[in-house]
Design a protein around this motif. Sequence first.
Motif, PDB file in Angstrom:
ATOM      1  N   GLU A 151       0.855  -1.208   0.000  1.00 58.59           N
ATOM      2  CA  GLU A 151       0.000   0.000   0.000  1.00 58.59           C
ATOM      3  C   GLU A 151       0.881   1.244   0.000  1.00 58.59           C
ATOM      4  OE1 GLU A 151      -3.456   0.862   0.727  1.00 58.59           O
ATOM      5  OE2 GLU A 151      -4.001  -1.135   0.024  1.00 58.59           O
ATOM      6  N   PRO A 152       0.448   2.308  -0.632  1.00 59.08           N
ATOM      7  CA  PRO A 152       1.235   3.554  -0.553  1.00 59.08           C
ATOM      8  C   PRO A 152       1.079   4.180   0.838  1.00 59.08           C
ATOM      9  CG  PRO A 152      -0.827   3.920  -1.718  1.00 59.08           C
ATOM     10  CD  PRO A 152      -0.761   2.445  -1.424  1.00 59.08           C
ATOM     11  N   GLU A 153       1.976   5.094   1.166  1.00 59.17           N
ATOM     12  CA  GLU A 153       1.849   5.795   2.436  1.00 59.17           C
ATOM     13  C   GLU A 153       0.498   6.506   2.465  1.00 59.17           C
ATOM     14  OE1 GLU A 153       5.710   7.266   3.495  1.00 59.17           O
ATOM     15  OE2 GLU A 153       4.843   8.430   5.140  1.00 59.17           O
ATOM     16  N   ARG A 154      -0.142   6.523   3.605  1.00 61.69           N
ATOM     17  CA  ARG A 154      -1.497   7.054   3.841  1.00 61.69           C
ATOM     18  C   ARG A 154      -2.577   6.042   3.451  1.00 61.69           C
ATOM     19  NH1 ARG A 154      -1.626  12.841   4.769  1.00 61.69           N
ATOM     20  NH2 ARG A 154      -3.843  12.848   4.302  1.00 61.69           N
ATOM     21  N   GLY A 155      -2.193   4.828   3.064  1.00 60.28           N
ATOM     22  CA  GLY A 155      -3.169   3.804   2.700  1.00 60.28           C
ATOM     23  C   GLY A 155      -3.503   2.912   3.895  1.00 60.28           C
TER      24      GLY A 155
ATOM     25  N   SER B  93       2.226  15.703  12.129  1.00 62.03           N
ATOM     26  CA  SER B  93       2.823  15.513  10.804  1.00 62.03           C
ATOM     27  C   SER B  93       1.886  15.954   9.674  1.00 62.03           C
ATOM     28  CB  SER B  93       3.186  14.042  10.612  1.00 62.03           C
ATOM     29  OG  SER B  93       3.520  13.833   9.265  1.00 62.03           O
ATOM     30  N   PRO B  94       2.386  16.795   8.754  1.00 65.32           N
ATOM     31  CA  PRO B  94       1.563  17.163   7.608  1.00 65.32           C
ATOM     32  C   PRO B  94       1.363  15.995   6.640  1.00 65.32           C
ATOM     33  CG  PRO B  94       3.723  18.226   7.488  1.00 65.32           C
ATOM     34  CD  PRO B  94       3.695  17.461   8.779  1.00 65.32           C
ATOM     35  N   HIS B  95       2.133  14.906   6.834  1.00 62.43           N
ATOM     36  CA  HIS B  95       2.021  13.738   5.942  1.00 62.43           C
ATOM     37  C   HIS B  95       0.996  12.728   6.446  1.00 62.43           C
ATOM     38  CE1 HIS B  95       5.609  15.343   4.165  1.00 62.43           C
ATOM     39  NE2 HIS B  95       6.243  15.249   5.318  1.00 62.43           N
ATOM     40  N   LYS B  96       0.432  12.988   7.626  1.00 68.11           N
ATOM     41  CA  LYS B  96      -0.492  12.005   8.208  1.00 68.11           C
ATOM     42  C   LYS B  96      -1.889  12.600   8.363  1.00 68.11           C
ATOM     43  CE  LYS B  96       3.007   9.292  10.578  1.00 68.11           C
ATOM     44  NZ  LYS B  96       4.206  10.037  10.149  1.00 68.11           N
ATOM     45  N   ASP B  97      -2.871  11.703   8.307  1.00 64.64           N
ATOM     46  CA  ASP B  97      -4.269  12.114   8.348  1.00 64.64           C
ATOM     47  C   ASP B  97      -4.728  12.249   9.814  1.00 64.64           C
ATOM     48  OD1 ASP B  97      -7.015  12.279   8.205  1.00 64.64           O
ATOM     49  OD2 ASP B  97      -7.248  10.653   6.752  1.00 64.64           O
ATOM     50  N   ALA B  98      -4.750  13.484  10.307  1.00 65.96           N
ATOM     51  CA  ALA B  98      -5.087  13.716  11.720  1.00 65.96           C
ATOM     52  C   ALA B  98      -6.517  13.271  12.037  1.00 65.96           C
ATOM     53  CB  ALA B  98      -4.902  15.192  12.053  1.00 65.96           C
ATOM     54  N   LYS B  99      -7.410  13.421  11.058  1.00 71.16           N
ATOM     55  CA  LYS B  99      -8.809  13.034  11.283  1.00 71.16           C
ATOM     56  C   LYS B  99      -8.906  11.522  11.559  1.00 71.16           C
ATOM     57  CE  LYS B  99     -13.068  14.206   9.020  1.00 71.16           C
ATOM     58  NZ  LYS B  99     -13.664  14.586   7.749  1.00 71.16           N
TER      59      LYS B  99
END
Length: 199
Positions: A82-86, A119-125
């Motif tokens: 999976e790609p990052e954020r998947g 992190s701006p690369h991670k989904d805080a929600k």
Amino acid sequence: MKKILLNVCCAPDATHSINALREDGYEPETWFYNPNIHPRDEYHKRVADMEKLAAAVAVKNIPDVPYDIKEWFERCRPHANEPERGKRCEECFRMRMDKSAQAAKVSGYETFATTLTISPHKDAKLINKLGAEAAEKYGVNYLMSDFKKKDGFKKSIELSKKYGLYRQDYCGCAYSLREKLRRSNTKTNTHRSCARQSL
Ligand code: SF4
């Protein structure tokens, strides 16, 4: 000051998160729970940096946190490609939130939070949703956050420099390391082919 268990993903991300919690009337105690980090040398490097930061900002850093690498691979390997954020990252967050809530319950903390939302690369929600689910499961509270707000991420970079912290250049797991190496190889090969063209 209200005591809170702060799950820390890395020392640089903890810098501003600790300050933000203190400004809101909490006294964080840090818990470096990151079975995702690979290889083991990198893990110990990040643990040592958290100890360094804890000493610098006078925070209690909980020692001997488990490194459940086997369980992490069992849960995340099915999503290796999976790609990052998947889906892999979702499972990785779920595991860290779950164990943080459990640790908060066992050690008598009413509330826990995580530095992951800086992190701006991670989904805080998504992280907050998983944190709330884990809190409900173990009967503790989860403090919703988005530490990147109000220049939080930028401040963490400045504070990391101030404390001389090591800033890693990949998220942490074996798969993100593989992705980083692939990117740097592509870059090198592109440079090589450009060099050939200019000969
Ligand atoms: S990229 Fe980061 S968040 Fe995603 S699985 Fe790897 S360590 Fe976890």
